[in-house]
Design an enzyme around this catalytic site. Structure first.
Site, PDB file in Angstrom:
ATOM      1  N   ASP A  51     -58.307  91.000 -56.672  1.00 59.93           N
ATOM      2  CA  ASP A  51     -57.784  89.651 -56.872  1.00 59.93           C
ATOM      3  C   ASP A  51     -56.546  89.520 -55.995  1.00 59.93           C
ATOM      4  O   ASP A  51     -55.725  90.432 -55.921  1.00 59.93           O
ATOM      5  CB  ASP A  51     -57.493  89.357 -58.344  1.00 59.93           C
ATOM      6  CG  ASP A  51     -56.469  90.287 -58.962  1.00 59.93           C
ATOM      7  OD1 ASP A  51     -55.271  89.925 -59.013  1.00 59.93           O
ATOM      8  OD2 ASP A  51     -56.864  91.392 -59.404  1.00 59.93           O
ATOM      9  N   GLU A 138     -50.680  85.506 -69.157  1.00 55.59           N
ATOM     10  CA  GLU A 138     -49.765  86.638 -69.314  1.00 55.59           C
ATOM     11  C   GLU A 138     -48.336  86.118 -69.361  1.00 55.59           C
ATOM     12  O   GLU A 138     -48.055  84.986 -68.955  1.00 55.59           O
ATOM     13  CB  GLU A 138     -49.936  87.642 -68.175  1.00 55.59           C
ATOM     14  CG  GLU A 138     -49.682  87.098 -66.784  1.00 55.59           C
ATOM     15  CD  GLU A 138     -49.877  88.157 -65.711  1.00 55.59           C
ATOM     16  OE1 GLU A 138     -49.118  89.146 -65.731  1.00 55.59           O
ATOM     17  OE2 GLU A 138     -50.780  87.988 -64.856  1.00 55.59           O
TER      18      GLU A 138
END
Length: 246
Positions: A51, A138
């Site tokens: 990613d 997150e």
């Protein structure tokens, strides 16, 4: 006896020096990405991927694809207004390779889920074979020390997920750390595929996951940004399951 004792002390001292040196080498190798604590565990899974975001700078996608990766998730947006400055370039370049490609959104606790979804949908053009969209949940800033209200976060996150799923016809994947998963996701969004981060061990078997980010210190050739490393991930399944999954 004194000479023998001195010999034992010298040997013990030598062993301690060697152990300290070995530990120092291991710490160096882990910190600078030459050794991955989870490397042997991750190697058991056949499907690997990365990613990326603008932090990786300009990416040579042809070079990246030669290094045993099968998929790439590219950061598209964050919050209600931010668009990653390299998303369009990365999205276009990755789609020209043999990789399976998807996009992800970094979820903001300070912005409505509806407008965050609008930002992502306006930025990410769908295409045949695209991987399901991912939302990254997150903590950032001081949010871990002072976490937002779980009920409100879940409401906004559900709003975001519903809008994105309706737009793409694909159920989104939720990326989370253990901390955000335990506070916001578990038992609330279990119907969504989970992408879990654990850079020290294989994810806890009680966590039903589809992707696993096993290190944030990947050293691959093909990018030259301010970030020297790239996140490495695996898919939980075989080649055949990967071909069928979307």
């Amino acid at each position: 006896m004194k000479l023998r004792r001195k010999g034992y002390i010298a040997i013990a001292g030598g062993i301690l020096v060697l152990l300290f040196a070995a530990a120092a080498v291991l710490v160096y190798a882990v910190y600078f990405g030459y050794y991955h604590v989870n490397g042997s565990r991750a190697a058991k899974y056949p499907i690997h991927g990365v990613d990326v975001s603008h932090y990786q700078g300009e990416i040579d996608w042809d070079a990246l694809t030669t290094q045993d990766i099968q998929f790439a998730y590219i950061k598209a947006t964050e919050g209600s207004f931010y668009v990653d400055e390299r998303f369009a370039e990365n999205y276009r370049g990755a789609k020209q390779t043999g990789l399976r490609v998807g996009a992800y959104h970094f979820f903001s606790f300070d912005s409505p889920g509806a407008t965050q979804a609008e930002n992502f949908i306006a930025t990410v053009e769908p295409f045949d074979g695209m991987l399901p969209p991912v939302v990254d949940v997150e903590f950032y800033g001081n949010k871990e020390a002072d976490p937002p209200d779980p009920e409100e976060v879940r409401f906004q996150l559900q709003t975001y997920l519903d809008a994105v799923e309706a737009a793409y016809g694909l159920r989104p994947v939720i990326y989370a750390t253990y901390e955000s998963w335990e506070l916001y996701i578990v038992n609330q969004f279990d119907d969504y595929p989970l992408w879990i981060r654990d850079i020290w061990k294989r994810p806890d078997t009680s966590v039903d996951w589809i992707f696993w980010q096993y290190t944030n210190r990947g050293r691959l050739k093909g990018f030259s940004g301010e970030e020297a490393y790239v996140d490495l991930n695996v898919f939980k399944g075989s080649f055949e399951e990967w071909e069928r999954w979307q």
